[in-house]
Design a protein around this motif. Sequence first.
Motif, PDB file in Angstrom:
ATOM      1  N   TYR A  33      12.977  -3.643   4.019  1.00  0.00           N
ATOM      2  CA  TYR A  33      11.941  -3.594   5.059  1.00  0.00           C
ATOM      3  C   TYR A  33      10.565  -3.994   4.521  1.00  0.00           C
ATOM      4  CZ  TYR A  33      15.711  -0.693   6.845  1.00  0.00           C
ATOM      5  OH  TYR A  33      16.951  -0.227   7.236  1.00  0.00           O
ATOM      6  N   LEU A  34      10.536  -4.608   3.329  1.00  0.00           N
ATOM      7  CA  LEU A  34       9.271  -4.930   2.683  1.00  0.00           C
ATOM      8  C   LEU A  34       9.280  -6.362   2.155  1.00  0.00           C
ATOM      9  CD1 LEU A  34       9.071  -1.664   0.530  1.00  0.00           C
ATOM     10  CD2 LEU A  34       7.680  -2.127   2.562  1.00  0.00           C
ATOM     11  N   PHE A  35       8.101  -6.989   2.126  1.00  0.00           N
ATOM     12  CA  PHE A  35       7.928  -8.221   1.354  1.00  0.00           C
ATOM     13  C   PHE A  35       7.716  -7.806  -0.106  1.00  0.00           C
ATOM     14  CE2 PHE A  35       6.183  -9.610   5.564  1.00  0.00           C
ATOM     15  CZ  PHE A  35       7.163 -10.566   5.839  1.00  0.00           C
ATOM     16  N   VAL A  36       8.345  -8.529  -1.024  1.00  0.00           N
ATOM     17  CA  VAL A  36       8.360  -8.077  -2.422  1.00  0.00           C
ATOM     18  C   VAL A  36       7.831  -9.144  -3.358  1.00  0.00           C
ATOM     19  CG1 VAL A  36       9.785  -7.163  -4.292  1.00  0.00           C
ATOM     20  CG2 VAL A  36      10.374  -6.639  -1.911  1.00  0.00           C
ATOM     21  N   VAL A  37       6.928  -8.743  -4.254  1.00  0.00           N
ATOM     22  CA  VAL A  37       6.454  -9.585  -5.351  1.00  0.00           C
ATOM     23  C   VAL A  37       7.312  -9.264  -6.573  1.00  0.00           C
ATOM     24  CG1 VAL A  37       4.550 -10.089  -6.909  1.00  0.00           C
ATOM     25  CG2 VAL A  37       4.094  -9.681  -4.496  1.00  0.00           C
ATOM     26  N   GLU A  38       8.088 -10.220  -7.034  1.00  0.00           N
ATOM     27  CA  GLU A  38       8.997  -9.973  -8.155  1.00  0.00           C
ATOM     28  C   GLU A  38       8.250  -9.879  -9.484  1.00  0.00           C
ATOM     29  OE1 GLU A  38      12.121  -9.270  -8.005  1.00  0.00           O
ATOM     30  OE2 GLU A  38      12.529  -9.705  -5.890  1.00  0.00           O
ATOM     31  N   ASN A  39       7.214 -10.694  -9.646  1.00  0.00           N
ATOM     32  CA  ASN A  39       6.438 -10.696 -10.898  1.00  0.00           C
ATOM     33  C   ASN A  39       4.969 -10.453 -10.576  1.00  0.00           C
ATOM     34  OD1 ASN A  39       8.650 -11.579 -12.744  1.00  0.00           O
ATOM     35  ND2 ASN A  39       8.590 -13.396 -11.437  1.00  0.00           N
ATOM     36  N   PHE A  40       4.381  -9.465 -11.253  1.00  0.00           N
ATOM     37  CA  PHE A  40       3.008  -9.079 -10.937  1.00  0.00           C
ATOM     38  C   PHE A  40       2.018  -9.968 -11.687  1.00  0.00           C
ATOM     39  CE2 PHE A  40      -0.869  -6.558 -11.258  1.00  0.00           C
ATOM     40  CZ  PHE A  40      -1.011  -6.125  -9.950  1.00  0.00           C
ATOM     41  N   ASN A  41       1.645 -11.070 -11.050  1.00  0.00           N
ATOM     42  CA  ASN A  41       0.584 -11.928 -11.571  1.00  0.00           C
ATOM     43  C   ASN A  41      -0.069 -12.622 -10.384  1.00  0.00           C
ATOM     44  OD1 ASN A  41       1.953 -14.638 -11.134  1.00  0.00           O
ATOM     45  ND2 ASN A  41       3.434 -13.713 -12.558  1.00  0.00           N
ATOM     46  N   ALA A  42      -1.269 -13.133 -10.596  1.00  0.00           N
ATOM     47  CA  ALA A  42      -2.052 -13.696  -9.497  1.00  0.00           C
ATOM     48  C   ALA A  42      -1.344 -14.858  -8.815  1.00  0.00           C
ATOM     49  CB  ALA A  42      -3.428 -14.132 -10.008  1.00  0.00           C
ATOM     50  N   SER A  43      -0.707 -15.706  -9.592  1.00  0.00           N
ATOM     51  CA  SER A  43      -0.037 -16.883  -9.030  1.00  0.00           C
ATOM     52  C   SER A  43       1.123 -16.483  -8.114  1.00  0.00           C
ATOM     53  CB  SER A  43       0.469 -17.776 -10.170  1.00  0.00           C
ATOM     54  OG  SER A  43       1.179 -18.880  -9.651  1.00  0.00           O
ATOM     55  N   GLU A  44       1.951 -15.520  -8.569  1.00  0.00           N
ATOM     56  CA  GLU A  44       3.105 -15.069  -7.780  1.00  0.00           C
ATOM     57  C   GLU A  44       2.646 -14.388  -6.491  1.00  0.00           C
ATOM     58  OE1 GLU A  44       7.257 -14.257  -7.062  1.00  0.00           O
ATOM     59  OE2 GLU A  44       6.287 -15.520  -8.578  1.00  0.00           O
ATOM     60  N   ILE A  45       1.614 -13.548  -6.605  1.00  0.00           N
ATOM     61  CA  ILE A  45       1.097 -12.851  -5.419  1.00  0.00           C
ATOM     62  C   ILE A  45       0.508 -13.854  -4.431  1.00  0.00           C
ATOM     63  CG2 ILE A  45      -0.578 -11.152  -4.577  1.00  0.00           C
ATOM     64  CD1 ILE A  45      -0.316  -9.774  -7.344  1.00  0.00           C
TER      65      ILE A  45
END
Length: 383
Positions: free
Chosen positions: A321-333
Amino acid sequence: MYCDEDISSIVAQKALINGLRENNVKISVFSVIAAHSRGLIKKIDCKINDIEYHAIIVKKIFYFDKLIKLFYYTPKIMRLIPNVNGANILLFVHGVTSGGCRTAGILKALFYKIKVVLYILDVPEFMNLAGDTGLRQLLKKIDRYIINKYIYNFDKYIVVSEYINSRLHIDLQKSILIEGMYDDEPIVVGGDERNSLLKKRIMYAGTLRDERSIKTIIDAFLQANIHDVIFDIYGFATPKFSQDLILISQQHPNIQYHGFCKNRGELLKKEMNADLLLMLRDPCLEYTKYSFPSKLFEFMASGTPVLVSKLDGINDEYYNYLFVVENFNASEIANCLNRIFKMPHNELKAFGEKAQEFIKQHKTAKVQVKKILDFVVGDDEIA
């Protein structure tokens, strides 16, 4: 019931209390509140909606409230116990504190009919990470010693992350995973104003202690360069970081720092009227493994889509039920933000409503507390 006072868990405490009330449990709440008051100590005893509240407000002085907690609760609760006939007494300690653990340990030794339950929201070494130097560090060691002395005297444990059991060496037979609960007690927040707003809005609301992660999120928003979208930031920051955020807001008009919002109803309204909510933490920070972001219940219940980091502390069922960022970095977000805002409005709306339905059907305080009571006492009557 004993309830400890901590700013980060006030909403969770209220949800637990309301969940117990909705499951027809008679409740007494004991609390010590540190505040910038004129007097040194002020006692409050009252009854609201059949719930007895016994609290003392103490002047916010360095570690004074913790000292009071060590000695206040035990005699106060002891005076209540003789008035309970026949039924079991269930003592909840909300959060791992020296005062709560000591109280539970002493009462358990004195009264056989008490069942003591510890609700663990954080592992002690990851609590209050800022400013642990000098005298504060020494006092925290004493605090930890008291916790370690009494923490294994509890009958049952409620944990918000499965990793807490192994970290604290808790017997799995005595533990139940309840990651948190949504308090669906109505709060007047106003209607949905999204259609009347000229620009779309991304919103972050929560702790701003992890300054590096907040700066990463801001960098990601700037990299995404999404047309006609405002990034609203709410939360308490240190004076220095607050000035940094104000400066960033002045340099980038599409980033607006609002500080700490004291009106919960107003904040909930803004969450409902946002187009995307951010619950982003750096998964490399070890504490994220041993806690569940309680703000997530509030976000998902708003009906607004939520973008989260992939964290060990969040159960897999939530990621549907969520959008997910797999890798926490500015480009991925930034890439995630661009993908989300390219989605049709009706798809975004449906995604948020699906999350809302999940929370309000399966994660309400009444539902979660029923699981706790079934685990702790079964069919026994509770005082």
